[in-house]
Design a protein around this motif. Structure first.
Motif, short mmCIF file in Angstrom:
data_model
loop_
_atom_site.label_atom_id
_atom_site.label_comp_id
_atom_site.label_asym_id
_atom_site.label_seq_id
_atom_site.Cartn_x
_atom_site.Cartn_y
_atom_site.Cartn_z
N UNK A 15 58.90 44.25 37.97
CA UNK A 15 60.18 43.92 38.62
C UNK A 15 61.36 44.08 37.66
N UNK A 16 61.29 43.57 36.42
CA UNK A 16 62.41 43.83 35.51
C UNK A 16 62.65 45.32 35.29
N UNK A 17 61.57 46.12 35.28
CA UNK A 17 61.74 47.57 35.16
C UNK A 17 62.47 48.14 36.36
N UNK A 18 62.15 47.64 37.56
CA UNK A 18 62.86 48.06 38.77
C UNK A 18 64.33 47.67 38.67
N UNK A 19 64.61 46.49 38.09
CA UNK A 19 66.00 46.07 37.89
C UNK A 19 66.74 47.08 37.00
N UNK A 41 67.65 39.90 36.31
CA UNK A 41 68.78 39.99 37.25
C UNK A 41 70.09 39.71 36.52
N UNK A 42 70.10 38.70 35.65
CA UNK A 42 71.30 38.39 34.87
C UNK A 42 71.68 39.57 33.98
N UNK A 43 70.67 40.20 33.36
CA UNK A 43 70.95 41.35 32.50
C UNK A 43 71.53 42.51 33.30
N UNK A 44 71.03 42.70 34.51
CA UNK A 44 71.54 43.76 35.37
C UNK A 44 72.99 43.48 35.75
#
Length: 587
Positions: free
Chosen positions: A41-45, A462-465
């Motif tokens: 999921x973080x990769x998808x972000x 999400x925050x990083x995105x």
């Protein structure tokens, strides 16, 4: 959605942007495959942010092209000027994000490093496709005789005095942030934090038949001690539906206070797997290999069940069974399942062994079918993981450190590129604003039960995105300010207004494309109580806040910093313009 939107606004240029975007994603996925990276999921972000930045780069070029064409330049000169001027902004906004991405990769842990890996590769592919591929397509089109491009202009009258609304906007932001933080602090840790930060265990369990969520929750609730009272049960969406029930569930238990994973009341194993197996025993999937032998004069008849992660051709299963001595075998798919099979056959006396199930499982784990797909047996408990309280604290601290160092890197880069610390500080203040507003929105979502939005490593992604998107947006405005300062005799306040008005169309278009993408993601997941629901909700709040903060937070902070510098005696061009008398309104 992005394709339709870009073609609707930019017509033929929109087609070029879509070609570049598809090539961008192709290069990105190829690089991830080459690196054997696991997509999480973080990769998808990171991919979502890459798409947003790629579309943003094209919009920057197209809006510049529109400006140059309005000045009366021929298309070929307008295109050259557009790429020359937009390239600087695109490189600045992407390199600041790349610096943050490199820091995240080196400081962060697993999921955050996954985000950083995808993001860093995406930045490089974006720079190539936006600056090189788009340029090739446009000049190829011009060479074939194109003399103009038709584009929809969303905002024609751009005389908005944004800076006059700054005090009201900042006051509103302060109230929203304080209220959101107060609500977040008041929520119990078990409601607002995930096991990544609290510690605990997570077990994935497969059922023999589809089961309603309420039934599984009731059976888990019967476990003695704190597990039964506090464990969360969520269905894996792709394993069924609300109407038919689900075959796969994830059971999560969070620690509280000084409780340890192995010392939680009622837990005897490291991950609570034994307790969950016992509680769900009557409905838990069999297998992964079940074998029943019936002795005969010449050996035994064998019947059994095989459970795999993926479907495989029945003849391949029969052939594999033959390798462990099962002759005259047949196999067929079990009713209602696509990757579970029942089989029957015979074994001779000298091959009759009590460990037949173990031998069959070991055989399949090392084999592939005729399509070269590996046989992967499906265990009733395919995953179980434990995070100790101390490890959870370390993960939290490293995530926070990665965020802080990323913001620090932004300040240093902008100091070098813009020759002023005030630009970087203003960007970081607006980013902090966006994170705090999003945190408040998540607290409201959790408090009202609107979404499942606990803070874990995936939510940090999400925050990083959001930070990457908002930073990108703000730097575009500041690049225009830097361009206007040497040319204009106006006070800095008016220059900021001019820059924001000139970039307003681009800001609205970029925000709209990202907002539409995240809205689709949210609508497909709202009500499911899965991790994507909270991720999409955070992104929606962040995109709205990021667009707002660029105009009403970053620009006023830059003006305040430069006015303060002027009062302290700074003679920089920016400080001098900030100190200029602003015209008094005549009523």
């Amino acid at each position: 959605v992005v394709m339709i939107f870009m073609i609707g606004i930019y017509r033929r240029l929109g087609m070029f942007s879509i070609i570049g975007l598809l090539m961008n994603l192709l290069l990105l996925m190829g690089a991830l495959a080459f690196l054997r990276a696991t997509l999480t999921l973080p990769g998808v972000a990171g991919i979502v942010l890459t798409v947003g930045m790629a579309v943003d780069g094209n919009i920057l070029i197209f809006e510049r092209l529109r400006e140059e064409m309005k000045r009366g330049q021929k298309l070929v000169q307008a295109a050259k000027a557009a790429f020359d001027r937009a390239a600087v902004t695109i490189i600045d906004s992407n390199l600041t994000t790349l610096i943050a991405g490199l820091i995240l990769y080196n400081v962060g842990t697993g999921p955050i490093r996954g985000f950083a890996t995808t993001l860093n590769i995406g930045i490089l592919t974006t720079l190539f496709t936006v600056i090189v591929v788009s340029q090739i397509l446009i000049f190829w089109d011009i060479k074939r005789g194109r003399t103009t491009y038709d584009m929809v202009e969303l905002i024609k009258d751009k005389g908005i005095d944004f800076m006059s609304k700054a005090k009201l906007a900042i006051s509103l932001s302060v109230v929203v942030i304080i209220a959101g933080l107060a609500l977040f602090i008041s929520l119990p840790d078990r409601e607002k934090l995930g096991i990544d930060f609290l510690g605990g265990f997570s077990v994935t369990a497969r059922m023999q038949e589809p089961q309603p969520v309420e039934k599984v929750r009731g059976m888990i609730g019967g476990i003695p001690g704190t597990i039964g009272k506090s464990a969360e049960v969520k269905p894996i969406l792709e394993s069924g539906s609300k109407q038919t029930g689900y075959t796969t569930f994830r059971i999560t238990y969070k620690l509280e206070g000084d409780e340890s994973a192995t010392g939680a009341a009622g837990v005897q194993g490291e991950t609570g797997e034994k307790e969950i197996r016992d509680a769900l025993d009557s409905i838990l999937q069999s297998g992964p290999v079940e074998v029943v032998t019936t002795p005969t004069d010449t050996g035994a008849n064998v019947t059994g069940e095989l459970y795999f992660e993926d479907p495989h051709p029945a003849p391949d299963i029969v052939a594999a069974l033959g390798e462990v001595g099962v002759s005259n075998a047949t196999a067929e798919t079990m009713p209602g399942r696509t990757s579970a099979y029942s089989f029957r056959g015979e074994i001779v006396k000298d091959r009759l062994q009590s460990d037949m199930a173990a031998r069959i499982q070991a055989l399949f784990e090392g084999h592939k079918d005729s399509a070269q797909r590996p046989f992967r047996v499906a265990s009733p408990i395919p995953e179980s993981a434990v995070v100790g309280a101390q490890v959870g604290g370390e993960l939290r601290d490293r995530a926070i450190l990665a965020l802080i160092l990323g913001l620090f890197g932004t300040i240093i880069y902008l100091r070098i590129r813009f020759a002023e610390y005030s630009y970087g500080i203003a960007v970081v203040v607006s980013l902090a604003h966006d994170v705090l507003v999003t945190l408040g929105a998540l607290a409201i979502g959790t408090y009202t039960g609107l979404v499942q939005a606990e803070i874990d490593l995936s939510m940090i992604a999400a925050f990083l995105t959001i930070i990457g998107y908002s930073q990108n947006d703000t730097i575009v405005i500041f690049d225009r300010v830097r361009e206007l300062v040497p040319k204009s005799q106006k006070p800095l306040r008016d220059i900021l207004n001019d820059a924001m008005n000139q970039c307003l169309g681009r800001t609205i278009l970029t925000s709209t494309t990202v907002f539409l993408t995240i809205t689709v993601l949210f609508l497909f997941n709202v009500g499911t109580r899965n991790v994507l629901e909270g991720f999409a909700f955070a992104m929606l709040a962040g995109v709205i806040s990021g667009t707002y903060s660029t105009v009403f937070i970053a620009a006023p902070v830059l003006l305040w910093l430069e006015k303060r510098a002027a009062r302290k005696g700074s003679r920089s061009e920016l400080a001098v313009k900030a100190a200029k008398e602003e015209p008094v309104a005549v009523t």
